[in-house]
Design a protein around this motif. Structure first.
Motif, short mmCIF file in Angstrom:
data_model
loop_
_atom_site.label_atom_id
_atom_site.label_comp_id
_atom_site.label_asym_id
_atom_site.label_seq_id
_atom_site.Cartn_x
_atom_site.Cartn_y
_atom_site.Cartn_z
N SER A 143 0.83 -1.20 0.00
CA SER A 143 0.00 0.00 0.00
C SER A 143 0.87 1.25 0.00
O SER A 143 2.04 1.21 0.39
CB SER A 143 -0.90 0.02 1.24
OG SER A 143 -0.10 0.21 2.41
N PRO A 144 0.31 2.39 -0.41
CA PRO A 144 1.07 3.64 -0.35
C PRO A 144 1.55 3.96 1.05
O PRO A 144 2.68 4.43 1.24
CB PRO A 144 0.06 4.69 -0.85
CG PRO A 144 -0.91 3.93 -1.69
CD PRO A 144 -1.02 2.58 -1.04
N ALA A 147 4.52 1.55 2.10
CA ALA A 147 5.74 1.84 1.34
C ALA A 147 6.34 3.18 1.75
O ALA A 147 7.55 3.29 2.00
CB ALA A 147 5.44 1.82 -0.15
N LEU A 172 1.33 -3.18 -8.77
CA LEU A 172 1.68 -2.04 -7.94
C LEU A 172 0.94 -0.82 -8.45
O LEU A 172 1.01 -0.50 -9.64
CB LEU A 172 3.20 -1.80 -7.98
CG LEU A 172 3.78 -0.79 -7.00
CD1 LEU A 172 3.64 -1.30 -5.57
CD2 LEU A 172 5.24 -0.51 -7.32
N THR A 176 0.98 4.07 -4.99
CA THR A 176 2.11 3.62 -4.18
C THR A 176 3.43 4.17 -4.73
O THR A 176 4.29 4.61 -3.98
CB THR A 176 2.16 2.08 -4.14
OG1 THR A 176 0.98 1.59 -3.47
CG2 THR A 176 3.39 1.58 -3.39
#
Length: 360
Positions: A143-144, A147, A172, A176
């Motif tokens: 997930s954003p 990360a 991806l 993200t």
């Protein structure tokens, strides 16, 4: 006989093992994510003709800037890119190595989100770069928030994002990638080696390049182009990135034969990529049948499938191998990876797996 222990090897290389997937002459090899469909015969003849012409001038060094190839790759990618945005090397691994040579090295760090492509940590080791293994979310998603938090915490000099991820196949999101870029102090590389196998309409990180001079998108001709043996990888980025890589590349690193072969393939890009849809069909077959057999296939935007629920990976690997089928034990307990092959190859794998599963 002399061994490695007898040589003055770098201390940080002692006890390490080289990269390598099992190689064996089996009828059905589905272990290294190759495009098993091969090159169409008419395209092969044109590539041979291009190489034959290049042979006539092998007494001269090749074009050091591989200008024609960079132009052809820019035309293939589109997105308003020009030759100045493109760099190429002998496979995407060499592209990634050159990036680390230019932007990482001693005293600097590289972050990846594990499990991911095993060459990343080996490239870090080979360039004297500290490897930072950050964790993924459940089911290997990224997930954003997860990360960006890892990047903000560690402040790596370079981040490698595999999209879709190898060995898990996990797609991806652009969100993200953007979150990582905004949090990163240095270079962010999106490795799109399998991008052509993503569902139609999936946006590429290429759309994020404008205004982001630290963002690099790497690609390869090994997979969708069925060109693994030719060793051609490339990237798209701000032109300054290519200027940085010129500082570390070896002179004339792309041979005249490599350039000629790649140009020949790119002239037939539509034919070369015609089987991508069929490969997606076979991947979907694998996912459906794995579920029916009680395994857990993971979300995949690539030409391979990671599946869990394997009681004994070594035993399954060996049993399939004895039937002439090679898949990959990627070191995640209870999980294995299989590439989508031709219809016949995929059927051979699924039939063998069904027979073996019924005996458990």
């Amino acid at each position: 006989m002399t061994s490695l222990d007898d040589l003055p090897l770098r201390d940080d290389l002692r006890g390490k093992s080289p990269y390598g997937a099992p190689q064996a002459p089996v009828p059905v090899a589905l272990n290294v994510n190759e495009n098993t469909h091969g090159i169409p015969e008419d395209v092969a003849h044109d590539i041979v003709a291009s190489v034959a012409t290049a042979i006539l001038s092998l007494n001269r060094y090749p074009d050091r800037e591989f200008t024609q190839l960079r132009t052809a790759l820019a035309d293939y990618l589109g997105h308003g890119l020009s030759a100045e945005n493109i760099w190429a090397a002998n496979g995407s691994n060499e592209v990634l190595q050159q990036i680390l040579q230019a932007f990482a090295g001693s005293g600097r760090s590289l972050m990846g989100f594990v499990p991911t492509y095993s060459m990343y940590s080996l490239l870090a080791m080979g360039t004297g770069t500290r490897w930072i293994a950050a964790e993924r979310d459940e089911d290997f998603e990224l997930s954003p928030e997860t990360a960006a938090a890892a990047v903000s915490r560690e402040q790596p000099d370079v981040v490698f994002l595999c999209s879709p991820n190898n060995p898990t196949g996990t797609p991806l999101s652009l969100e993200t990638i953007t979150a990582v870029y905004d949090a990163a102090p240095g270079i962010v590389v999106v490795d799109e080696a399998y991008a052509e196998f993503a569902p139609v309409g999936t946006p590429s990180a290429l759309t994020l390049l404008p205004g982001r001079e630290r963002l690099i998108v790497s690609r390869t001709m090994s997979k969708a182009f069925a060109f693994a043996g030719a060793r051609v990888g490339y990237l798209a980025a701000d032109p300054a990135i290519a200027d940085a890589l010129r500082l570390v590349r070896l002179p004339y690193h792309l041979s005249a034969l490599t350039q000629a072969a790649a140009l020949g393939a790119l002239r037939h890009s539509h034919e070369m990529l015609a089987v991508v849809g069929e490969i997606r069909v076979q991947k979907d077959r694998i996912v459906a049948h794995l579920s029916e057999l009680g395994y857990k296939p993971y979300r995949s935007g690539s030409n391979f499938v990671l599946f869990g629920g394997v009681a004994d990976t070594r035993a399954l690997f060996q049993s399939l191998f004895e039937r002439g089928i090679l898949i990959r034990d990627i070191g995640i307990p209870g999980h294995m990876r299989v590439s989508a092959g031709t219809e016949a190859e995929t059927s051979a794998f699924l039939d063998a797996l069904a027979a073996l599963t019924s005996k458990v």
